[in-house]
Design a protein around this motif. Structure first.
Motif: not given
Length: 261
Positions: A42-64
């Motif tokens: 949910a919008v107000d929940d809390e999410l922990y991503i333990l690494g490797d959110f993206s790869f072979k993408m620019t930082a701007q595209d990953a931010y999108g």
């Protein structure tokens, strides 16, 4: 609610092959994983991503892609493929945590990292270890840990239906661990200590055997040297010519001191 996931690998085409993900293109994969996250977190929940959110993408595209995830509070524990999410252009994407992040929620200690650890803080006192990186699939790895009495869990999306895992789901999972990891760890250390001790004993025995063999050979050689007659050789730096100077002195000493030369 608190959620955990890892290794989404947004934009990484090759991940479709080596993890056997069920999509034909990375665009399908990106859309499906974003939908899976939004369908649970949910919008107000809390999410922990333990690494490797993206790869072979620019930082701007990953931010999108990050902006398409509805949850406002997302923490990132850095992995080996992550961007520098502290740079000004993308600094608001995540709360960037240290490589090893320790939480304490309702008395439960949780150690987070991208890489799996064999030993972690509070392991002997019931702490959990959540990680990613290994891309295990089908739950076999996590089930193996549970059967071994280890409070360790791969929250990677490949091990969990390409969706986040909730804190409540993890509590229920770890409740099925019959034996704490302390017993397994102590058994491992005792076995290792016994193995090393055995190696030391064998090493000392082998060392004594070698020393005894060398001493026996030396004694045999020495005895043979004494028992047999040895030829005499002059040292190489001594000449075979007769010494002259002592003979001259002898001749002079034999002359009478009163006899003229």
């Amino acid at each position: 609610m608190i959620w955990f996931t890892s290794d989404t690998h947004f934009g990484h085409e090759n991940v479709l092959k080596f993890t056997d993900r069920p999509w034909e293109t990375i665009w399908q994969m990106n859309d499906a994983i974003v939908d899976n996250i939004n369908g649970r977190v949910a919008v107000d929940d809390e999410l922990y991503i333990l690494g490797d959110f993206s790869f072979k993408m620019t930082a701007q595209d990953a931010y999108g892609l990050r902006k398409r995830i509805a949850c406002r509070r997302i923490h990132l524990v850095p992995g080996n493929h992550d961007k520098d999410w502290t740079q000004p252009a993308v600094a608001g994407a995540f709360t960037v945590e240290p490589p090893i992040c320790v939480l304490k929620i309702d008395g439960q200690k949780i150690v987070l990292s991208h890489y799996p650890m064999a030993d972690w803080q509070g392991m002997n006192h019931g702490s959990w270890h959540l990680h990613g990186h290994i891309h295990s699939s089908g739950g076999a790895y996590n089930e193996f840990n549970r059967k071994q009495g280890l409070l360790r869990y791969d929250v990677g999306c490949d091990a969990n239906g390409h969706s986040p895992v909730s804190l409540d789901e993890l509590r229920e999972w770890f409740a099925g661990v019959d034996e704490p990891g302390q017993a397994l760890r102590e058994a491992f250390l005792q076995g290792l200590t016994g193995q090393l001790a055995g190696q030391r004993v064998e090493g000392r025995a082998e060392q004594r055997h070698v020393h005894h063999r060398i001493l026996t050979e030396q004694q045999s050689q020495h005895a043979g040297f004494i028992d047999r007659p040895q030829p005499f050789h002059l040292p190489s730096d001594i000449t075979h010519e007769r010494p002259r100077f002592p003979l001259v002195l002898a001749r002079r000493a034999s002359r009478s001191p009163d006899k003229p030369r």
